[in-house]
Design a protein around this motif. Structure first.
Motif: not given
Length: 269
Positions: A142-143, A264-269
């Motif tokens: 996303l970034g 993506e957000e869930r995996e990063r957490r």
């Protein structure tokens, strides 16, 4: 690109449903939108097509951990992971949804229309096929997508200004506002659980896509591009489209990154 692709709606609201953030009825309502009916065909353990609510529940029971969107185009298998049969179907449809997990599966929409223009009855069958357990092709974080998209918007505006077409003038701005208003009636960008950055990236990607559509003479009124610049011949419009092709690819990549940000957000957490 202002109108959300069906794969984007299925990804966003399917993710919210899998995470328990919306009810099945709400998710189905948002996914179906203006279509009459959506079904899923070919799910493991199901001999007949099933409705979206049951189908998404089955995907979760089969180990799906989330949904990922794919928006491929000729020469650009964006978001796909194989095998060739699935990729070919997705490329023809120009979209698909990947359900990674213990038993990776993919969904490709087959759209059936009946009735006169303005009163179409649309039914969608999502064909379920096995896919490879592999990273989807060419999807940025996303970034990365946000940085690339900011540059793409500058490039698009500069190109369109130099071509004397949409991008900076008041006539083009009015067309863009009208284009956006038609597409945004009754819609909600993404779904609960998505980070605000994903919403911002998706809206910007759709704005870039709208600029490209206007420059190409698409869905802006006359459809020939005359009201948005001096170049009016088919060859000149084709030249605009070709010049903006890298920008369009960047916008599609950003759109997919936004839809996939939930996973993506869930995996990063």
């Amino acid at each position: 690109m202002l109108t959300e692709p069906r794969s984007g709606r299925l990804t966003a609201w399917g993710n919210a449903l899998i995470a328990g953030l919306v009810s099945p009825d709400e998710a189905v309502h948002r996914i179906v939108a203006d279509d009459a009916l959506h079904r899923i065909e070919g799910l493991p353990g199901e001999t007949d097509p099933v409705g979206l609510s049951l189908g998404l529940g089955r995907l979760r029971a089969l180990g799906a951990t989330g949904l990922l969107a794919a928006l491929p185009a000729p020469g650009h298998p964006l978001g796909l992971c194989g095998p060739p049969d699935f990729n070919a179907r997705a490329m023809e449809a120009e979209e698909a949804v990947i359900a990674p997990g213990a038993q990776p599966l993919g969904l490709v929409p087959e759209v059936h229309e009946a009735g006169p223009e303005g009163d179409l009855h649309v039914e969608v069958v999502w064909r379920c096929l096995p896919v490879r357990d592999a990273p989807p092709a060419d999807v940025p974080s996303l970034g990365e997508a946000e940085r690339e998209l900011a540059e793409a918007l500058r490039e698009a505006t500069d190109l369109l200004s130099r071509m004397d077409v949409a991008g900076s003038g008041p006539v083009a701005d009015a067309a863009l506002d009208a284009y956006r208003a038609r597409a945004e009636r009754g819609r909600e960008v993404l779904a609960p659980g998505y980070p605000p950055r994903a919403v911002r990236v998706l809206e910007l990607a759709q704005r870039v896509g709208a600029l490209i559509a206007i420059a190409s003479g698409g869905d802006t009124g006359s459809g020939d591009g005359r009201e948005h610049g001096a170049a009016v011949s088919a060859s000149q419009i084709a030249a605009r489209t070709e010049a903006l092709r890298p920008v369009e690819r960047t916008a599609r990549r950003a759109q997919v990154a936004a839809y996939n940000a939930f996973v993506e957000e869930r995996e990063r957490r």
